[in-house]
Each structure stands twice: as C-alpha cells, then as structure tokens.
Write an enzyme that holds these catalytic residues in place. Structure first.
Site, short mmCIF file in Angstrom:
data_model
loop_
_atom_site.label_atom_id
_atom_site.label_comp_id
_atom_site.label_asym_id
_atom_site.label_seq_id
_atom_site.Cartn_x
_atom_site.Cartn_y
_atom_site.Cartn_z
N LYS A 119 -5.85 -2.17 -3.51
CA LYS A 119 -5.83 -3.39 -4.20
C LYS A 119 -6.10 -3.04 -5.84
O LYS A 119 -5.43 -3.85 -6.50
CB LYS A 119 -6.80 -4.38 -3.76
CG LYS A 119 -6.26 -5.07 -2.27
CD LYS A 119 -6.82 -6.18 -2.20
CE LYS A 119 -6.08 -7.04 -0.96
NZ LYS A 119 -6.85 -8.07 -0.53
N LYS A 128 2.08 -1.18 5.84
CA LYS A 128 1.96 -2.55 6.60
C LYS A 128 2.39 -3.86 6.24
O LYS A 128 2.57 -3.86 4.99
CB LYS A 128 0.04 -2.73 7.03
CG LYS A 128 -0.27 -3.17 5.98
CD LYS A 128 -1.72 -3.91 6.36
CE LYS A 128 -2.23 -4.58 5.03
NZ LYS A 128 -3.39 -5.37 5.03
N LYS A 143 1.16 -10.17 3.80
CA LYS A 143 1.53 -11.54 3.43
C LYS A 143 1.85 -11.53 1.83
O LYS A 143 2.25 -12.50 1.17
CB LYS A 143 1.01 -12.67 3.76
CG LYS A 143 -0.62 -12.64 3.74
CD LYS A 143 -1.40 -13.83 4.22
CE LYS A 143 -2.77 -13.97 4.66
NZ LYS A 143 -3.70 -12.50 5.04
P1 TYM Z 1 -6.24 -10.36 6.35
O1 TYM Z 1 -6.45 -12.05 5.88
O2 TYM Z 1 -5.67 -9.55 5.53
O3 TYM Z 1 -5.79 -10.28 7.92
C1 TYM Z 1 -5.95 -11.19 8.98
C2 TYM Z 1 -6.09 -10.59 10.12
O4 TYM Z 1 -4.43 -9.74 10.50
C3 TYM Z 1 -4.64 -8.39 10.54
N1 TYM Z 1 -3.65 -7.98 9.98
C4 TYM Z 1 -2.70 -7.23 10.59
N2 TYM Z 1 -2.74 -6.63 11.97
C5 TYM Z 1 -1.76 -5.94 12.46
N3 TYM Z 1 -0.47 -5.65 11.36
C6 TYM Z 1 -0.62 -6.09 10.22
N4 TYM Z 1 0.69 -5.85 9.41
C7 TYM Z 1 -1.47 -6.84 9.82
N5 TYM Z 1 -1.87 -7.61 8.75
C8 TYM Z 1 -3.25 -8.10 8.85
C9 TYM Z 1 -6.29 -7.92 9.87
O5 TYM Z 1 -6.30 -6.74 10.39
C10 TYM Z 1 -6.85 -8.94 10.02
O6 TYM Z 1 -7.60 -8.88 11.23
N6 TYM Z 1 -10.89 -8.69 5.34
C11 TYM Z 1 -10.16 -9.61 6.16
C12 TYM Z 1 -10.77 -10.94 6.47
C13 TYM Z 1 -12.30 -11.20 6.90
C14 TYM Z 1 -12.76 -10.77 8.00
C15 TYM Z 1 -13.92 -11.14 7.92
C16 TYM Z 1 -12.01 -10.27 9.34
C17 TYM Z 1 -13.20 -11.63 5.90
N7 TYM Z 1 -14.37 -11.61 6.81
C18 TYM Z 1 -15.00 -10.84 9.21
C19 TYM Z 1 -13.10 -10.05 10.27
C20 TYM Z 1 -14.51 -10.24 10.15
C21 TYM Z 1 -8.92 -9.64 5.96
O7 TYM Z 1 -8.49 -9.57 4.95
O8 TYM Z 1 -7.88 -9.98 6.86
#
Ligand code: TYM
Length: 340
Positions: free
Chosen positions: A123, A205, A208
């Site tokens: 990032k 990956k 969004k």
């Molecule tokens: P975020 O918003 O990037 O993504 C949300 C969830 O989607 C999963 N994910 C994917 N899984 C498979 N293939 C992909 N291409 C893909 N892109 C995203 C992510 O692994 C995630 O599970 N840091 C986290 C948000 C967060 C969080 C937490 C998660 C904040 N606090 C506490 C768990 C527990 C994030 O940025 O997710």
C-alpha cells in the site's frame, strides 16, 4: 427442575469476528473469500461482523462516498442473509473502544514487526504520497478489533493471514505479561477461493481498489459480469486444466466456478476437458450472475428501508460496545490505570 446452584453455567458458543472495509463495493473475491463463510458460520457461532470504516481512512476517502459505501455495505451484509437479530452487525467507528484498545496495543507492538507487513509495503508503494502512521499501524487496530470481542475464529481470505499472525503474537505477548486477558484467535479460510485473483492480472489478488475490469463487483449488472469475464486473461495453450502456477488465469476462473457452484475441481476439469475457454467463461458468468442476482434484489430492498438500516446499526453498536467495554476495562486495569 434443575437446582440453579448445581446446574452448570451455559457454555458460551465460540465467537466469530470479521470485518470488511467500505473502500468500494465488495468484489466476488470478498464474497467467496470471506462474506460467504460469514453467512455459513452464522448459525453455529456467536458472530460479530463489522464494517471497518476506521481502517478505510488509511487511504484518503471522499466523505460523501465513504458514507454511501458504508451504508451500502451494511445493506449488502443483510442481503447475503445475515440476520441482525442473530448476528451483531456494526460500524467500527460507532464503538469507540476500537480506537482505544489500538492505542494500548500499539505500545506492545514493535516497529520491526509492522515494517515486515507485506500489505504495508504494497500500500505504501501504491500511495507513495500518503504513507501515514495509520497505514503503518493498521494491523494493530485490526488486532484490537478481534481481541476486543475475545473472538475464537476469524473468517478471512488469505491476504489477511499475516495480520492474523501478528494479532496472535500481540495477544500472546500481552497475556504473557498480564495473565489471560485475550483469547488467542484462529483464522478460518475457505477450502477453495481464499485467494481469488484479478481477472486482468491473475498473479495478483482481485481487489476492489483496482481498475474496474479487474474485478466483478457484487453489484455488477449481468452485462458487466459477462463483459468482464469474456475479457478475463487466460493463456494461449487452449486447454482447461487446473494449475495456478502455469495457468493462473484459467485456474482462477475454475476456482470461481467451483467455489460458486460447489462442484469438485476434478469433476469440473473432467467435464470441461476438450472444451474451449469460451465455454468455461460462459459457465463462470452463469454461476456469478445467478449467485449475485438474488443478493442484488435484496440489497435494493434493504437499502431503501432507511429506518431498518439505522435501527440495525444502532442496535449493533450497542451490543458490540457492551462486549468491547468488558475487555477494554479488563486490559486497562491489568496495565495499571485507575478505574474511573
Ligand atoms: P478487506 O476489506 O480488504 O476484505 C474483506 C475480506 O475479503 C477477503 N478478500 C478476499 N478473499 C479472497 N480473494 C480475494 N481476492 C479477496 N480480497 C479480499 C479479505 O481477506 C477479507 O477477509 N483488514 C481487513 C478488514 C478488517 C478485519 C478486521 C478483518 C479490519 N478488522 C478484523 C477481520 C478481522 C480488510 O482490509 O479486509
């Protein structure tokens, strides 16, 4: 009748916490990697699902858009079937204990640990003009999210593995100093689809925040889904085989297909062998459209019901805060702060 003095206290069901950032519309990667499991787990566990709005401001967000995306995301969580009575659905920023625990945990986390985080490196390369401290300590906030609720399981995609490991390290370190304050959580990953790749660059990956044709958004119309999958990068040997290393594009499409339909990978490969990529793409399109259509219908219905949305987030914040406060007070007391 049971004697209340001898009956065992009812055991708490294992607890789940997970979150998603409102930094855009969720993709099929978010759905397959995480959100679908949230729904599947919601019958057997006590679940909290959070819209990680505090996390999203590590990258600059436009205020009106952030508000809109946050509300949309809540409507989407409802639309994938999460019942707000059974699950606690909330906005992270509504529960002030997240920011407070993050500060405490920052003081038990080392700069070296944070500098090794691959997401920070990625990032900061992407947003070189805004490498802020929040971006650097993001995993500490995330550790706090999980530890506040004494979560046992955290259903996430593969890209969160490193963040989960650091959360476990911080919890173990804190417990080592002060006794058993935090539950040390485990990650929970889908068997297939923990890492859905970009349609245009299948070595990275699906995200969004990438260009529109790299991902399928959960709100894409059928025509957009069809167009994006038709243009998805494959390879030139023309054979339908599963091998993420040598055939990342085709393997990604097969993964999406099997994750959505539930068909075993060997069966899908055997069934499609000898056929062209056009047929594979048509099947992937059909699977994605038929998965998303009912979700999109419910999404519109929930989004239109402003009173219900508001009631959901209000109650969610109240219920989450009660649990969060217990953990935060306990941690503060252990550290040596004077209780108010
Ligand atoms: P975020 O918003 O990037 O993504 C949300 C969830 O989607 C999963 N994910 C994917 N899984 C498979 N293939 C992909 N291409 C893909 N892109 C995203 C992510 O692994 C995630 O599970 N840091 C986290 C948000 C967060 C969080 C937490 C998660 C904040 N606090 C506490 C768990 C527990 C994030 O940025 O997710």
């Amino acid at each position: 009748m049971d004697n209340p003095n001898t009956a065992a206290a009812p055991e708490r069901r294992a607890r789940i916490l997970s979150g998603i950032q409102p930094s855009g519309t969720p993709t099929l990667g978010n759905y397959i990697g995480a959100m679908r499991n949230w729904k599947l787990l919601s019958d057997d566990f006590d679940c909290l699902y959070m819209i990680a709005d505090l996390h999203s401001i590590t990258v600059r967000q436009e205020p009106a858009k952030l508000r809109e995306q946050s509300k949309n995301l809540l409507a989407l969580l409802l639309a994938i079937g999460l019942d707000p009575q059974k699950n606690i659905l909330f906005f992270q920023s509504h529960v002030h204990q997240h920011a407070e625990l993050a500060w405490l945990l920052n003081c038990y986390t080392y700069m070296g640990e944070m500098s090794r985080m691959t997401q920070f490196k990625d990032k900061s390369a992407k947003h070189a003009d805004n490498i802020n401290c929040g971006l650097f300590t993001y995993p500490v906030l995330m550790a706090g999210d999980i530890l506040l609720y004494q979560a046992n399981l955290v259903p996430v995609g593969k890209d969160q593995t490193q963040h989960l490991e650091i959360c476990r390290d911080i919890a173990t370190r804190f417990n080592g100093i002060y006794g058993n304050v935090f539950t040390v959580p485990e990650g929970y990953y889908p068997k297939l689809g923990a890492n859905i790749m970009s349609l245009q660059d299948p070595l990275h990956k699906m995200s969004k925040s990438d260009a529109d044709d790299c991902f399928i958004s959960m709100l894409d119309e059928p025509d957009a889904v069809r167009r994006k999958i038709r243009r998805a990068v494959t390879d030139s040997d023309g054979e339908i085989r599963y091998n993420p290393e040598t055939k990342p594009g085709v393997s990604n499409l097969l993964t999406i297909l099997c994750a959505l339909t539930g068909e075993a990978m060997e069966d899908a490969v055997a069934r499609l062998s000898g056929k062209g990529y056009g047929e594979l793409k048509a099947e992937v399109t059909e699977a994605a459209v038929s998965t998303l259509a009912p979700i999109q219908q419910d999404f519109k219905r929930y989004l239109a019901d402003k009173a219900f949305l508001e009631e959901t987030w209000r109650q969610g914040a109240e219920r989450a805060s009660r649990i969060a406060e217990r953990t935060l007070s306990k941690a503060m007391k252990k550290i040596g702060f004077i209780p108010r």
